[in-house]
Design an enzyme around this catalytic site. Structure first.
Site, PDB file in Angstrom:
ATOM      1  N   ILE A 173      -7.880  10.235  -0.972  1.00 42.41           N
ATOM      2  CA  ILE A 173      -7.228   8.954  -0.675  1.00 42.41           C
ATOM      3  C   ILE A 173      -5.705   9.089  -0.643  1.00 42.41           C
ATOM      4  CG2 ILE A 173      -7.062   6.494  -1.295  1.00 42.41           C
ATOM      5  CD1 ILE A 173      -9.931   7.398  -0.589  1.00 42.41           C
ATOM      6  N   CYS A 230       5.884   6.476  -3.480  1.00 42.61           N
ATOM      7  CA  CYS A 230       5.746   6.375  -4.929  1.00 42.61           C
ATOM      8  C   CYS A 230       5.159   7.659  -5.473  1.00 42.61           C
ATOM      9  CB  CYS A 230       4.917   5.163  -5.320  1.00 42.61           C
ATOM     10  SG  CYS A 230       3.162   5.409  -5.128  1.00 42.61           S
ATOM     11  N   LYS A 256      -7.076  -5.824 -13.237  1.00 40.13           N
ATOM     12  CA  LYS A 256      -5.710  -5.972 -12.703  1.00 40.13           C
ATOM     13  C   LYS A 256      -5.732  -6.066 -11.174  1.00 40.13           C
ATOM     14  CE  LYS A 256      -3.252  -2.056 -12.028  1.00 40.13           C
ATOM     15  NZ  LYS A 256      -2.702  -1.784 -10.685  1.00 40.13           N
ATOM     16  N   ASN A 257      -6.472  -5.166 -10.532  1.00 39.44           N
ATOM     17  CA  ASN A 257      -6.417  -5.098  -9.071  1.00 39.44           C
ATOM     18  C   ASN A 257      -7.193  -6.217  -8.379  1.00 39.44           C
ATOM     19  OD1 ASN A 257      -4.732  -2.962  -9.273  1.00 39.44           O
ATOM     20  ND2 ASN A 257      -6.238  -1.390  -8.701  1.00 39.44           N
ATOM     21  N   ARG A 275       2.359   6.092   1.000  1.00 34.71           N
ATOM     22  CA  ARG A 275       1.845   4.725   0.943  1.00 34.71           C
ATOM     23  C   ARG A 275       2.563   3.738   1.867  1.00 34.71           C
ATOM     24  NH1 ARG A 275       0.539   3.135  -5.105  1.00 34.71           N
ATOM     25  NH2 ARG A 275      -1.028   1.856  -4.083  1.00 34.71           N
ATOM     26  N   PRO A 276       2.454   3.967   3.170  1.00 35.70           N
ATOM     27  CA  PRO A 276       3.055   3.016   4.117  1.00 35.70           C
ATOM     28  C   PRO A 276       2.278   1.691   4.132  1.00 35.70           C
ATOM     29  CG  PRO A 276       1.743   4.627   5.288  1.00 35.70           C
ATOM     30  CD  PRO A 276       1.723   5.045   3.837  1.00 35.70           C
ATOM     31  N   ILE A 277       2.865   0.655   4.740  1.00 32.28           N
ATOM     32  CA  ILE A 277       2.129  -0.615   4.907  1.00 32.28           C
ATOM     33  C   ILE A 277       1.969  -0.964   6.387  1.00 32.28           C
ATOM     34  CG2 ILE A 277       2.688  -1.571   2.622  1.00 32.28           C
ATOM     35  CD1 ILE A 277       4.758  -3.412   4.176  1.00 32.28           C
ATOM     36  N   ASP A 278       1.956   0.094   7.226  1.00 30.75           N
ATOM     37  CA  ASP A 278       1.856  -0.126   8.672  1.00 30.75           C
ATOM     38  C   ASP A 278       0.601  -0.910   9.063  1.00 30.75           C
ATOM     39  OD1 ASP A 278       0.698   2.359   7.691  1.00 30.75           O
ATOM     40  OD2 ASP A 278       0.097   2.744   9.759  1.00 30.75           O
ATOM     41  N   LEU A 279      -0.483  -0.735   8.310  1.00 31.94           N
ATOM     42  CA  LEU A 279      -1.726  -1.412   8.694  1.00 31.94           C
ATOM     43  C   LEU A 279      -1.672  -2.909   8.384  1.00 31.94           C
ATOM     44  CD1 LEU A 279      -4.233   1.349   7.512  1.00 31.94           C
ATOM     45  CD2 LEU A 279      -3.339   0.956   9.816  1.00 31.94           C
ATOM     46  N   ARG A 336       1.445  -1.055 -17.457  1.00 31.23           N
ATOM     47  CA  ARG A 336       1.319  -1.805 -16.211  1.00 31.23           C
ATOM     48  C   ARG A 336      -0.124  -2.204 -15.953  1.00 31.23           C
ATOM     49  NH1 ARG A 336       2.832   1.117 -11.395  1.00 31.23           N
ATOM     50  NH2 ARG A 336       2.009  -0.830 -10.634  1.00 31.23           N
ATOM     51  N   ARG A 380       4.204  -2.137  -6.111  1.00 35.09           N
ATOM     52  CA  ARG A 380       4.056  -2.197  -4.655  1.00 35.09           C
ATOM     53  C   ARG A 380       3.027  -3.238  -4.223  1.00 35.09           C
ATOM     54  NH1 ARG A 380       2.764   1.259  -1.151  1.00 35.09           N
ATOM     55  NH2 ARG A 380       4.658   2.410  -1.627  1.00 35.09           N
ATOM     56  N   ASP A 421      -8.766   6.023  -8.515  1.00 33.72           N
ATOM     57  CA  ASP A 421      -8.151   5.543  -9.757  1.00 33.72           C
ATOM     58  C   ASP A 421      -8.817   6.125 -11.007  1.00 33.72           C
ATOM     59  OD1 ASP A 421      -6.334   4.071  -8.338  1.00 33.72           O
ATOM     60  OD2 ASP A 421      -7.355   2.149  -8.596  1.00 33.72           O
TER      61      ASP A 421
HETATM   62  N1  EPU Z   1      -2.466   3.425   3.980  1.00 32.80           N
HETATM   63  C1  EPU Z   1      -1.784   3.569   5.174  1.00 32.80           C
HETATM   64  N2  EPU Z   1      -1.231   2.432   5.740  1.00 32.80           N
HETATM   65  C2  EPU Z   1      -1.346   1.202   5.194  1.00 32.80           C
HETATM   66  C3  EPU Z   1      -2.047   1.065   3.970  1.00 32.80           C
HETATM   67  C4  EPU Z   1      -2.600   2.191   3.400  1.00 32.80           C
HETATM   68  O1  EPU Z   1      -1.658   4.666   5.705  1.00 32.80           O
HETATM   69  O2  EPU Z   1      -0.814   0.227   5.759  1.00 32.80           O
HETATM   70  C5  EPU Z   1      -3.046   4.614   3.340  1.00 32.80           C
HETATM   71  C6  EPU Z   1      -2.446   4.884   1.968  1.00 32.80           C
HETATM   72  O3  EPU Z   1      -1.237   5.613   2.046  1.00 32.80           O
HETATM   73  C7  EPU Z   1      -3.549   5.649   1.301  1.00 32.80           C
HETATM   74  C8  EPU Z   1      -4.818   5.004   1.876  1.00 32.80           C
HETATM   75  O4  EPU Z   1      -4.413   4.351   3.072  1.00 32.80           O
HETATM   76  O5  EPU Z   1      -3.503   6.994   1.650  1.00 32.80           O
HETATM   77  C9  EPU Z   1      -5.491   3.989   0.982  1.00 32.80           C
HETATM   78  O6  EPU Z   1      -4.522   3.109   0.444  1.00 32.80           O
HETATM   79  P1  EPU Z   1      -4.836   1.594   0.089  1.00 32.80           P
HETATM   80  O7  EPU Z   1      -4.067   0.719   0.992  1.00 32.80           O
HETATM   81  O8  EPU Z   1      -6.313   1.384   0.006  1.00 32.80           O
HETATM   82  O9  EPU Z   1      -4.213   1.485  -1.373  1.00 32.80           O
HETATM   83  P2  EPU Z   1      -3.524   0.207  -1.946  1.00 32.80           P
HETATM   84  O10 EPU Z   1      -4.209  -0.985  -1.420  1.00 32.80           O
HETATM   85  O11 EPU Z   1      -2.055   0.322  -1.829  1.00 32.80           O
HETATM   86  C10 EPU Z   1      -5.143  -0.127  -3.984  1.00 32.80           C
HETATM   87  C11 EPU Z   1      -5.012  -0.177  -5.470  1.00 32.80           C
HETATM   88  C12 EPU Z   1      -4.674   1.213  -5.998  1.00 32.80           C
HETATM   89  C13 EPU Z   1      -5.817   2.146  -5.575  1.00 32.80           C
HETATM   90  C14 EPU Z   1      -5.987   2.118  -4.051  1.00 32.80           C
HETATM   91  C15 EPU Z   1      -7.163   2.940  -3.562  1.00 32.80           C
HETATM   92  C16 EPU Z   1      -4.254  -2.419  -5.876  1.00 32.80           C
HETATM   93  C17 EPU Z   1      -3.164  -3.334  -6.309  1.00 32.80           C
HETATM   94  N3  EPU Z   1      -3.964  -1.119  -5.827  1.00 32.80           N
HETATM   95  O12 EPU Z   1      -3.878   0.328  -3.495  1.00 32.80           O
HETATM   96  O13 EPU Z   1      -4.642   1.112  -7.410  1.00 32.80           O
HETATM   97  O14 EPU Z   1      -5.528   3.457  -5.985  1.00 32.80           O
HETATM   98  O15 EPU Z   1      -6.184   0.759  -3.618  1.00 32.80           O
HETATM   99  O16 EPU Z   1      -8.343   2.511  -4.141  1.00 32.80           O
HETATM  100  O17 EPU Z   1      -5.349  -2.860  -5.615  1.00 32.80           O
HETATM  101  C18 EPU Z   1      -3.987   1.711  -9.578  1.00 32.80           C
HETATM  102  O18 EPU Z   1      -4.536   0.676  -9.992  1.00 32.80           O
HETATM  103  O19 EPU Z   1      -3.579   2.626 -10.349  1.00 32.80           O
HETATM  104  C19 EPU Z   1      -3.808   1.899  -8.137  1.00 32.80           C
HETATM  105  C20 EPU Z   1      -2.953   2.777  -7.640  1.00 32.80           C
END
Ligand code: EPU
Length: 433
Positions: free
Chosen positions: A330, A120, A22-23, A125-129, A400, A96, A308
């Site tokens: 994480i 969530c 999925k991911n 889980r911000p998207i600031d990066l 999902r 998301r 995960d």
């Molecule tokens: N983070 C920030 N700012 C950002 C982005 C991330 O602070 O802009 C923080 C997050 O809050 C978290 C950490 O960085 O604490 C890592 O988050 P990451 O961005 O790596 O997670 P993600 O990309 O949103 C993906 C997977 C998740 C998986 C995580 C970690 C997808 C679609 N989702 O999420 O999968 O847990 O990486 O490996 O690829 C799942 O499949 O159940 C799932 C949640």
């Protein structure tokens, strides 16, 4: 709302076949936005998040064909024109990963409007990066009314150092950088196999990417990408979930069609708990004929133990002799399953980011509530060894990300069935993962 009813006690025996990841499929579908030619993706898992992504891309004006079964789990996406480069709150709130369209849209259309996802069930889980990276590439970003808007004439290559490792952040910017003017160097990137899979697709589409799968990725921007055909990698989390299920139930299970190279941390941890495995090129046989032993585990970015798989591993440790300390590094709030496991008889204490599991307590069936995708999987695993019939509510979380989980479990000996509404109605909480 559907529920799963599981009677515990049966060891899992036989062979289970693993679906596509999925991911990996989600970013690859978003990547199809980068070209006006058809992108064909194979080994797409039949899960709800894929259907949500289909809707998301179709709402922008892309033509998306999606077929399962005889159609070989294939999708063909053609984003010839993108009339509405937007991701609405309605779709982003249920998944998301919709934010993955931000980078490709701004790179291809010069503008994008994407709903901010909000928190969530597993953390803020911000998207600031993602935003900071796009700004480095020259996009002008504004945030208003819960939406992020990005505009640019053309993105330009830049050096981006991620403050922390982010999987979808790496993927989003990788996609954006493919069409930028000049070279982009990204440091402290996520090394997950899903990032490398996306880069393989992008290179097949004519991108020039080196280093995906390592912490430094170099992208030489091109002016145009073309169509391509790509096969999605196997789902390492689904494989890990079945491996743990076999170990927990004392089964003998062949987990086929997986990539064991992506499962190293999980397999090493299971060996520590006393599980025997035979690893071949594309399968893992799990023999759970020895008593389980406690082992501490810390979640880490790839190649460490995946967050995960934390919830599923916790279910395992409830049945292992001794005390296991599980540290979640994480996400700040990913222990929602622990209280449900306690309701089934587990002995777990939560101290901040640590869960202390005193194993070896028998589990007994209960009515439990799934709070997110992987938490649901951990409750399924616990139910497989609990005494009696467990009823798991809010199974939509499971749908999902796990393809046909009950059919797959049933085929290897589990007593599991899906039923309609057998609880009084409760308001669903919108959660994503
Ligand atoms: N983070 C920030 N700012 C950002 C982005 C991330 O602070 O802009 C923080 C997050 O809050 C978290 C950490 O960085 O604490 C890592 O988050 P990451 O961005 O790596 O997670 P993600 O990309 O949103 C993906 C997977 C998740 C998986 C995580 C970690 C997808 C679609 N989702 O999420 O999968 O847990 O990486 O490996 O690829 C799942 O499949 O159940 C799932 C949640």
């Amino acid at each position: 709302m559907d529920k799963l009813v599981i009677r515990g006690g049966n060891p899992l025996l036989g062979t289970v076949r693993i679906s596509g990841a999925k991911n990996a499929a989600l970013p690859c579908m978003a990547a199809a936005l980068l070209t006006d030619e058809p992108v064909i993706l194979e080994n797409i898992p039949q899960v709800r998040d894929i259907e949500t992504t289909r809707k998301l891309l179709a709402a922008m004006g892309a033509e998306v064909e999606l077929g399962y079964g005889r159609a070989q789990h294939r999708t063909t996406i053609c984003a010839r024109t993108l009339a509405a480069p937007e991701a609405s709150y309605e779709l982003v709130k249920t998944m998301r990963a919709s934010t993955l369209v931000l980078g490709p849209l701004v790179a291809r259309c010069g503008r994008a409007r994407v709903s901010l996802p909000g928190g969530c069930a597993i953390g803020a889980r911000p998207i600031d990066l993602h935003i900071k990276g796009l700004e480095r590439l020259g996009a002008k970003i504004t945030q208003e009314h819960g939406y992020v808007e990005a505009v640019t004439d053309r993105l330009r290559g830049a050096e981006i150092v991620f403050d922390r490792i982010t999987v979808t952040g790496t993927e989003d910017l990788l996609m954006a950088a493919t069409l930028a003017d000049g070279e982009t160097i990204m440091q402290n990137c996520a090394r997950e196999p899903e990032v490398a899979d996306l880069a393989a697709l992008l290179n097949a589409m004519g991108a020039n990417i080196e280093g995906a799968g390592t912490s430094t990725i170099r992208v030489k921007g091109v002016t145009k990408l073309h169509g391509a055909r790509h096969r999605i990698i196997p789902d390492r989390v689904e494989a890990g979930t079945f491996i743990v299920a076999a170990a927990l139930t004392g089964g003998d299970l062949n987990v086929a069609g997986c990539d064991p190279a992506h499962l190293t941390a999980i397999l090493q941890k299971l060996v520590e708990t006393g599980v025997k495995t035979v690893v071949k090129t594309d399968s893992v046989r799990v023999m759970g004929d020895q008593p389980l032993q406690a082992a501490d585990m810390d979640t880490e970015e790839y190649p460490g133990f995946p967050t995960d798989m934390q919830a599923q591993y916790m279910a395992l440790t409830t049945q292992a002799a001794g005390t296991s300390i599980i540290t979640e590094n994480i996400f700040e709030n990913r222990f929602m399953h622990a209280q449900e496991l306690v309701r089934m008889g587990a002995n777990i204490k939560i101290e901040g980011r640590r869960a202390i599991v005193c194993g070896g307590t028998p589990l007994s069936a209960a009515a439990v509530l799934a709070s997110d995708l992987r938490a649901s999987a951990s409750l399924v695993l616990a139910a497989l060894v609990a005494d009696g019939e467990t009823i798991i509510d809010r199974v939509y979380h499971l749908d999902r990300g796990y393809e046909n989980i009950e059919e797959k479990l049933k085929a290897v000996g589990a007593e599991i069935r899906r039923v309609g509404n057998i609880f009084p109605k409760r308001a669903p909480t919108p959660t994503q993962s």
